[in-house]
Design an enzyme around this catalytic site. Structure first.
Site, PDB file in Angstrom:
ATOM      1  N   SER A  65     -34.919  11.615 -22.621  1.00 36.35           N
ATOM      2  CA  SER A  65     -35.085  12.530 -21.490  1.00 36.35           C
ATOM      3  C   SER A  65     -34.585  13.922 -21.851  1.00 36.35           C
ATOM      4  O   SER A  65     -33.443  14.096 -22.284  1.00 36.35           O
ATOM      5  CB  SER A  65     -34.314  12.021 -20.262  1.00 36.35           C
ATOM      6  OG  SER A  65     -34.937  10.892 -19.706  1.00 36.35           O
TER       7      SER A  65
ATOM      8  N   ASP B 124     -34.756  -3.785 -20.601  1.00 30.35           N
ATOM      9  CA  ASP B 124     -34.107  -2.666 -21.286  1.00 30.35           C
ATOM     10  C   ASP B 124     -32.592  -2.770 -21.148  1.00 30.35           C
ATOM     11  O   ASP B 124     -32.069  -2.845 -20.038  1.00 30.35           O
ATOM     12  CB  ASP B 124     -34.612  -1.348 -20.675  1.00 30.35           C
ATOM     13  CG  ASP B 124     -34.079  -0.121 -21.393  1.00 30.35           C
ATOM     14  OD1 ASP B 124     -33.913  -0.184 -22.622  1.00 30.35           O
ATOM     15  OD2 ASP B 124     -33.845   0.901 -20.723  1.00 30.35           O
TER      16      ASP B 124
ATOM     17  N   GLY C 165     -29.068   9.999 -20.249  1.00 29.34           N
ATOM     18  CA  GLY C 165     -28.875  11.066 -19.275  1.00 29.34           C
ATOM     19  C   GLY C 165     -29.533  12.354 -19.745  1.00 29.34           C
ATOM     20  O   GLY C 165     -30.220  12.395 -20.764  1.00 29.34           O
TER      21      GLY C 165
END
Length: 284
Positions: free
Chosen positions: A211, A82, A181
């Site tokens: 996220s 990644d 984040g």
């Protein structure tokens, strides 16, 4: 037998109208959570790691764990690089046995991005390794790379088609308003842009920075062509906060076999929710 290519996973997701979650792991415990949860839910998942994770844990160690767990749980798994940026790093990991790569040259001008990505694609496809690349750039921090909000930019739909055709990539990561984040406030995703990209590009599309996104937003992106959902920060936050809470309540604790259980449980809840949001339960 059980360590598979992300290309087939994502093509299946594209045909089936669901997404495959890519969970960033860091060690034995975080990998256990992802694999055990996925196996219990019969869900396809991708085990992802940034350059920092592969350096921290060791490529051979991660490959051995993925292979052993895939066999133990009779569950297909893919392991994925990644946000890797260096050709030599990617080549070394491929020689060790990794079969899925994200080459991130999104910080480069368009023509240079194409050139860098095509070099990696030409090399990787010789070994039947699937390649993801990014067009557009997300804000926030991933590993040691910090992108200021002012420097982030969205994917251009027309350029996306040219980029995909010129490079020969297997999947395309798009920038439509997410960031690496957690979010201070709910992001506003550019769904019309995503729909436009889908009209120009028939490859599986990838969403980074998932996220903290709402279930509604995740499922809408899947309807518009997203086939892979990346989650990292939310896992780390759940794991670390539960661990802090446990050690605060039990300052005498010294056995990691005990104090890591609450952290694993908190992370398991996140993994289960993301699998549900992606609609991939029972698809493995």
């Amino acid at each position: 037998m059980y360590v598979v290519s992300t290309k087939q996973m994502l093509n299946n997701a594209q045909r089936g109208g669901y997404a495959v979650p890519a969970f960033n792991i860091h060690n034995l415990e975080t990998m256990q959570v992802v694999v055990e949860t996925a196996a219990n839910l019969h869900a396809p998942v991708i085990i992802a790691g940034t350059p920092g994770t592969f350096t921290h844990a060791g490529t051979e160690n991660l490959l051995a764990l993925v292979s052993a767990m895939a066999k133990q749980y009779h569950h297909p798994l893919a392991i994925h690089l990644d946000h890797h940026t260096k050709f030599d790093d990617i080549a070394q990991n491929l020689r060790s046995g990794v079969r899925s790569v994200m080459i991130d040259a999104s910080h480069l001008p368009f023509a240079q991005n194409i050139s860098r990505v095509k070099e990696v694609v030409d090399f990787c496809h010789r070994f039947d390794v699937s390649v993801e690349a990014e067009l557009g750039q997300l804000g926030g921090q991933e590993d040691d790379v910090q992108v200021n909000e002012a420097d982030a930019f969205y994917t251009n739909p027309a350029q996306a088609r040219e980029f995909a055709e010129a490079t020969g990539i297997d999947s395309l990561a798009v920038a439509i308003g997410t960031a690496h984040g957690m979010y201070a406030s709910a992001p506003v995703l550019d769904f019309s842009r995503l729909e436009n990209i889908r009209q120009w590009v028939n490859l599986p599309l990838v969403l980074h920075g998932a996220s903290g996104l709402s279930t509604k937003d995740i499922q809408q992106t899947i309807k518009l062509g997203i086939c892979k959902i990346n989650v990292a920060t939310e896992l780390k936050n759940a794991f670390s906060q539960a661990l802090k809470n446990y050690l605060t309540a039990h300052p005498e604790a010294t056995d990691p076999r005990d104090y890591l259980q609450s952290a694993k449980s908190a992370m398991r809840d996140v993994v289960s929710k993301v699998i549900a949001d992606c609609g991939c339960e029972g698809r493995a």
